[in-house]
Motif scaffolding. Sequence first.
Motif, PDB file in Angstrom:
ATOM      1  N   LEU A 105     -12.535   7.509  -0.566  1.00  0.00           N
ATOM      2  CA  LEU A 105     -11.241   7.669  -0.884  1.00  0.00           C
ATOM      3  C   LEU A 105     -10.847   8.034   0.345  1.00  0.00           C
ATOM      4  O   LEU A 105      -9.329   7.676   0.653  1.00  0.00           O
ATOM      5  N   PRO A 125     -10.328   5.672   5.310  1.00  0.00           N
ATOM      6  CA  PRO A 125      -9.355   4.785   5.219  1.00  0.00           C
ATOM      7  C   PRO A 125     -10.230   2.950   5.725  1.00  0.00           C
ATOM      8  O   PRO A 125     -10.793   3.418   6.695  1.00  0.00           O
ATOM      9  N   GLN A 126      -9.504   1.750   5.098  1.00  0.00           N
ATOM     10  CA  GLN A 126     -10.294   0.866   5.582  1.00  0.00           C
ATOM     11  C   GLN A 126      -9.229   0.311   6.555  1.00  0.00           C
ATOM     12  O   GLN A 126      -9.589  -0.288   7.274  1.00  0.00           O
ATOM     13  N   SER A 127      -7.651  -0.134   6.101  1.00  0.00           N
ATOM     14  CA  SER A 127      -7.103  -0.619   6.958  1.00  0.00           C
ATOM     15  C   SER A 127      -5.643   0.472   7.585  1.00  0.00           C
ATOM     16  O   SER A 127      -6.281   1.801   7.200  1.00  0.00           O
ATOM     17  N   ASP A 141      -3.714   2.495   5.213  1.00  0.00           N
ATOM     18  CA  ASP A 141      -4.707   3.222   4.962  1.00  0.00           C
ATOM     19  C   ASP A 141      -4.368   4.032   5.791  1.00  0.00           C
ATOM     20  O   ASP A 141      -4.370   5.936   5.181  1.00  0.00           O
ATOM     21  N   ARG A 142      -5.061   3.897   6.878  1.00  0.00           N
ATOM     22  CA  ARG A 142      -4.899   5.328   8.295  1.00  0.00           C
ATOM     23  C   ARG A 142      -3.621   6.089   8.036  1.00  0.00           C
ATOM     24  O   ARG A 142      -3.169   6.806   8.722  1.00  0.00           O
ATOM     25  N   LEU A 191      -1.422   5.732   5.783  1.00  0.00           N
ATOM     26  CA  LEU A 191      -1.036   6.943   4.485  1.00  0.00           C
ATOM     27  C   LEU A 191      -1.910   7.965   4.666  1.00  0.00           C
ATOM     28  O   LEU A 191      -1.635   8.884   4.119  1.00  0.00           O
ATOM     29  N   GLY A 192      -2.951   8.104   5.113  1.00  0.00           N
ATOM     30  CA  GLY A 192      -3.756   8.767   5.365  1.00  0.00           C
ATOM     31  C   GLY A 192      -3.529  10.054   6.385  1.00  0.00           C
ATOM     32  O   GLY A 192      -3.762  11.423   6.006  1.00  0.00           O
TER      33      GLY A 192
END
Length: 134
Positions: A18, A21-23, A26-27, A29-30
């Motif tokens: 969790l 981050p993968q995309s 996602d990074r 939003l991290g």
Amino acid sequence: MPDQPNPSETDFDSLANLAAPQSRIDRALGYVPRVLSSKAHIFFLLGLGMYLVVLPFLGVVVSAKAELIGGNYTNVTSDIGACIAAGGTLHLIRQTRRRHRLEEERLQLTKQMHRLLFHVHAAAAASMGPEPTE
């Protein structure tokens, strides 16, 4: 019987997945929890709370437009709560990663010590059985 995974290890793996981050989205939003829990954001919210909540109690008139844009007591306090929650989550993730690194290091040192003891006390180790493998 094959080794069953330890439930705490699977919990850590799911937490680490969790937190990794993968995309690109996602990074991006991290970074939101980091921004929310930053000192600058918390001071901004405390100042906003003073302006929107405390000053009206002291008789200073705050415009309706400022209240509409800035929010009210409920909005400001819930934002501060979100900052606290985001900071707590980041702390737990960092603490879990650190603990996992220490456990990995401890496991490697234990394996090295075990191999060393098998080599130093070869006669006693031969009577115990085969040398442990990794």
